[in-house]
Design a protein around this motif. Structure first.
Motif, mmCIF file in Angstrom:
data_model
loop_
_atom_site.group_PDB
_atom_site.id
_atom_site.type_symbol
_atom_site.label_atom_id
_atom_site.label_comp_id
_atom_site.label_asym_id
_atom_site.label_seq_id
_atom_site.Cartn_x
_atom_site.Cartn_y
_atom_site.Cartn_z
ATOM 1 N N PHE A 270 0.682 -0.900 0.488
ATOM 2 C CA PHE A 270 0.295 0.035 -0.127
ATOM 3 C C PHE A 270 0.835 1.020 -0.131
ATOM 4 C CE2 PHE A 270 -2.696 2.981 2.352
ATOM 5 C CZ PHE A 270 -3.261 3.425 1.494
ATOM 6 N N GLN A 271 0.721 1.778 -1.016
ATOM 7 C CA GLN A 271 2.204 3.206 -1.167
ATOM 8 C C GLN A 271 0.702 4.736 -0.872
ATOM 9 O OE1 GLN A 271 3.059 1.505 -4.543
ATOM 10 N NE2 GLN A 271 5.365 1.287 -4.321
ATOM 11 N N VAL A 272 1.068 5.356 -0.708
ATOM 12 C CA VAL A 272 0.502 6.595 -0.314
ATOM 13 C C VAL A 272 1.432 7.893 -1.190
ATOM 14 C CG1 VAL A 272 0.034 8.352 1.782
ATOM 15 C CG2 VAL A 272 -0.552 6.016 2.220
ATOM 16 N N SER A 325 7.349 12.293 1.400
ATOM 17 C CA SER A 325 6.388 12.259 0.074
ATOM 18 C C SER A 325 6.521 11.495 0.383
ATOM 19 C CB SER A 325 7.803 12.957 -0.664
ATOM 20 O OG SER A 325 9.031 12.436 -1.010
ATOM 21 N N PHE A 326 6.593 10.452 0.423
ATOM 22 C CA PHE A 326 6.064 9.209 -0.374
ATOM 23 C C PHE A 326 6.119 8.193 1.329
ATOM 24 C CE2 PHE A 326 5.886 5.662 -3.155
ATOM 25 C CZ PHE A 326 4.516 5.933 -3.793
ATOM 26 N N THR A 327 5.421 7.282 1.253
ATOM 27 C CA THR A 327 5.985 6.325 2.397
ATOM 28 C C THR A 327 5.026 4.369 1.698
ATOM 29 O OG1 THR A 327 5.604 7.330 3.809
ATOM 30 C CG2 THR A 327 4.981 5.375 4.985
ATOM 31 N N THR A 328 5.716 3.830 1.933
ATOM 32 C CA THR A 328 4.988 2.355 1.257
ATOM 33 C C THR A 328 4.609 1.256 2.463
ATOM 34 O OG1 THR A 328 6.379 2.576 -0.657
ATOM 35 C CG2 THR A 328 5.213 0.126 0.192
ATOM 36 N N PHE A 329 3.579 1.093 2.762
ATOM 37 C CA PHE A 329 3.160 -0.324 3.572
ATOM 38 C C PHE A 329 2.921 -1.437 3.097
ATOM 39 C CE2 PHE A 329 1.520 4.072 5.398
ATOM 40 C CZ PHE A 329 1.824 3.805 5.841
ATOM 41 N N VAL A 330 4.523 -2.511 3.516
ATOM 42 C CA VAL A 330 4.006 -4.008 2.941
ATOM 43 C C VAL A 330 3.662 -5.189 3.817
ATOM 44 C CG1 VAL A 330 5.737 -5.454 1.749
ATOM 45 C CG2 VAL A 330 5.774 -3.151 1.722
#
Length: 359
Positions: A270-272, A325-330
């Motif tokens: 999930f990328q924000v 600026s950009f966050t990724t949930f794995v």
């Protein structure tokens, strides 16, 4: 009385076909006029309702486009389905549109009308234009060492070229529904120039839930038509994206609904994009392990900033603020439901997220 009704019926039938040209050969070709500033209308200039076509009317309209040019079509249709076939042979159907924009590059595309058992309104305009500033190309570079995607906030019509160490990966964030038609004017080309093979449009990229990947180390993007839609284009070195199979765009405002991450069949990501606000992870439920990265998921996990073991309940320290600026949930396995929001001061801003599922 019967005679009067019969005359009214005859008059209505004549009215239906009054403005409709013959299409006996089944196809009508459109070539650029000598004065290419001229707008070509078909079957005639109309301001409100498009001309009414009779039932069982079938015709294909071939829009021819020379190299270095593109055709901008505004299509109006109701009560029937029209197939729009682009230069790659890809088909998009529309059944209710009012001056909706479509774009063809060389060698052109087709509009295919088939009214079926009912009459239908149909008409379009087309204008041929040269590419804007083909010699004024903006160049950018992405590398394997960059954890954060290169974000290009589109404004203006200059083409761009993105180069990578390995190959270029391109994705796109969602747009409000009234702006999505302009994503057809974003054309991705597989190579370093304006005559490189076409990969597809921004709308095809978004609706396909995928990424475009160049065969070589460069990718060109043509910007046609209305650049005022302000879409955000994302680019990465494919080295950091090669495990991802699916991208699903989600548009969020200041308070998103709960979102589910399902990794029961393999890794889910999930990328924000939170480039204009601060992202807050409020709560989560479920089982499994959730890792958080500043930027993209990288093969070496060098930018891992947090891990939550939902089974061990060490996620109870939430809510958690994530800057950047950009966050990724794995999630590698399991599934969870998360609730999220954005920092105060941006409560009315529109934010975007992308969901992706790995191979």
């Amino acid at each position: 009385m019967l005679k009067l009704l019969f005359l009214v019926f005859i008059s209505w039938v004549q009215l239906v076909g009054a403005d409709v040209p013959d299409c006996k050969s089944g196809i009508i070709n459109f070539d650029p006029p000598l004065d290419r500033t001229t707008v070509t209308w078909y079957p005639r200039n109309f301001t409100n309702n498009a001309p009414l076509y009779p039932n069982n009317y079938n015709c294909t309209y071939q829009i021819n486009v020379p190299q270095g040019w593109f055709a901008e079509i505004q299509l109006t249709v109701s009560s029937t389905t029209v197939q729009v076939i682009d230069q790659m042979g890809r088909i998009e159907t529309t059944s209710n549109s009012n001056s909706e924009c479509f774009y063809f590059i060389a060698n052109g595309g087709k509009l295919k009308l088939s009214t079926g058992v009912t009459s239908a309104n149909f008409g379009f305009s087309v204008v041929w234009k040269q590419y804007d500033n083909p010699n004024s190309v903006h160049k950018y570079h992405v590398s394997k060492s960059e954890a954060v995607p290169f974000s290009y906030f589109l404004y203006g019509n200059n083409p761009i070229i993105v180069e990578a160490e390995t190959r270029v990966s391109a994705t796109i964030v969602p747009q409000p529904s009234y702006k999505t038609q302009y994503l057809r004017g974003i054309i991705y080309l597989d190579g370093p120039n304006l005559t490189s093979p076409c990969l597809g449009t921004g709308l095809q990229l978004l609706n396909g839930n995928m990424q475009f990947v160049s065969k070589g180390n460069s990718l060109t993007v043509l910007i046609l038509g209305n650049s005022g839609s302000y879409p955000l284009l994302l680019f990465n070195d494919f080295y950091n994206m090669q495990g991802i199979k699916r991208f699903e765009g989600i548009q969020c405002d200041s308070s998103c609904q709960e979102l589910k991450i399902d990794a029961s069949n393999g890794r889910s990501v999930f990328q924000v994009d939170n480039s204009k606000s601060q992202y807050v992870l409020k709560n989560m439920t479920g089982f499994g392990k959730l890792d958080v990265y500043a930027g993209n998921l990288t093969p070496e996990k060098r930018n891992l900033i947090a891990s939550y073991d939902l089974t061990a309940d060490n996620h109870l320290s939430l809510p958690q603020l994530f800057k950047g600026s950009f966050t990724t949930f794995v999630m590698e396995s399991g599934n969870c439901t998360i609730s999220q929001t954005y920092s105060a001061g941006y409560s009315h801003s529109v934010r975007f997220s992308t969901f992706s599922k790995a191979l």
